[in-house]
Design a protein around this motif. Sequence first.
Motif, PDB file in Angstrom:
ATOM      1  N   SER A  75       0.749  -1.149  -0.180  1.00 11.10           N
ATOM      2  CA  SER A  75      -0.082  -0.114  -0.050  1.00 11.10           C
ATOM      3  C   SER A  75       0.983   1.329  -0.078  1.00 11.10           C
ATOM      4  O   SER A  75       0.525   2.265  -0.606  1.00 11.10           O
ATOM      5  N   LEU A  78       2.407   1.471  -3.511  1.00 10.40           N
ATOM      6  CA  LEU A  78       1.481   2.207  -4.544  1.00 10.40           C
ATOM      7  C   LEU A  78       0.955   3.507  -4.364  1.00 10.40           C
ATOM      8  O   LEU A  78       0.726   4.184  -5.332  1.00 10.40           O
ATOM      9  N   SER A  79       0.926   4.036  -3.069  1.00  5.27           N
ATOM     10  CA  SER A  79       0.667   5.348  -2.690  1.00  5.27           C
ATOM     11  C   SER A  79       1.681   6.326  -3.164  1.00  5.27           C
ATOM     12  O   SER A  79       1.593   7.197  -3.694  1.00  5.27           O
ATOM     13  N   MET A  81       3.846   5.564  -5.801  1.00  5.46           N
ATOM     14  CA  MET A  81       3.788   5.679  -7.251  1.00  5.46           C
ATOM     15  C   MET A  81       2.699   6.435  -7.803  1.00  5.46           C
ATOM     16  O   MET A  81       2.811   7.038  -8.547  1.00  5.46           O
ATOM     17  N   LEU A  82       1.464   6.497  -7.082  1.00  7.97           N
ATOM     18  CA  LEU A  82       0.289   7.252  -7.514  1.00  7.97           C
ATOM     19  C   LEU A  82       0.868   8.612  -7.307  1.00  7.97           C
ATOM     20  O   LEU A  82       0.288   9.510  -7.866  1.00  7.97           O
ATOM     21  N   TRP A  83       1.327   9.085  -6.054  1.00 13.77           N
ATOM     22  CA  TRP A  83       1.671  10.473  -5.881  1.00 13.77           C
ATOM     23  C   TRP A  83       2.538  10.865  -6.823  1.00 13.77           C
ATOM     24  O   TRP A  83       2.316  12.244  -7.169  1.00 13.77           O
ATOM     25  N   ASN A  84       3.397  10.341  -7.292  1.00 17.04           N
ATOM     26  CA  ASN A  84       4.492  10.553  -8.276  1.00 17.04           C
ATOM     27  C   ASN A  84       3.880  10.533  -9.507  1.00 17.04           C
ATOM     28  O   ASN A  84       4.140  11.551 -10.293  1.00 17.04           O
ATOM     29  N   ALA A  85       2.959   9.828  -9.859  1.00 17.27           N
ATOM     30  CA  ALA A  85       2.278   9.934 -11.208  1.00 17.27           C
ATOM     31  C   ALA A  85       1.467  11.110 -11.268  1.00 17.27           C
ATOM     32  O   ALA A  85       1.390  11.617 -12.339  1.00 17.27           O
ATOM     33  N   VAL A  86       0.738  11.397 -10.145  1.00 21.80           N
ATOM     34  CA  VAL A  86      -0.146  12.543 -10.191  1.00 21.80           C
ATOM     35  C   VAL A  86       0.749  13.842 -10.322  1.00 21.80           C
ATOM     36  O   VAL A  86       0.626  14.768 -11.244  1.00 21.80           O
ATOM     37  N   THR A 120       9.542   5.460 -14.206  1.00 24.17           N
ATOM     38  CA  THR A 120       8.760   4.272 -13.683  1.00 24.17           C
ATOM     39  C   THR A 120       9.627   3.177 -13.288  1.00 24.17           C
ATOM     40  O   THR A 120       9.546   2.570 -12.159  1.00 24.17           O
TER      41      THR A 120
END
Length: 206
Positions: A75, A78-79, A81-86, A120
Amino acid sequence: MFKFTVKYHIRTGQMYMLLSFCMMGIMMGMLTRMNLLLIIPFFLQKTYLNVLEQGVAGVNLLRITNCNIGQIYRSSNLSAMLWNAVGIAVGVMFLIILDVTSSKFEIEPMDIAMQVATFTAQSIMCLTIGNTIDNSDLRTSRWWIIRNYMPQVAYTMFAAMATSLASICALISIYAIAALCAVALVVWLLTVRQHVRINHFETFII
């Protein structure tokens, strides 16, 4: 009075979140523009390395309750990676706005795509490295200097190797970096499942 105070704090918190979100986008955009996205895993080392220390539950409680820490790693990773993606998405939008509004500012979509793909692959490898070191003998050594400094040294060394590998694949082709992303993701999935409990915690607690 109480309602006013609560609303004030909520609005203030929302403003700070919006401001930090915009600042993150501008920072990501600048890093993308200057080809410096690959410094993020080094710049945000605590996010990649100190996963268990950042949680609500302490390390002692996680060990006593025999918690499945693999779920925590999953978790948290993934959090991140999601924050970086945003952040990257907002940064790219910022660059596109500059490209449209300024005739002197130009962006290359293929260059940005290659940077994001390289980042990535590098980030997934660094997350795997961070998880492994975070749940290793280095974290639980009875020697204070090893327990407090060697995890950072080991992470920096292996992260540099991962960055070099990602950079080499990026120089070859987009297909090479895509293959590296796929392999890194599979390795991350396999390794994160192996983190079931905290290793060698008895040495650390004595």
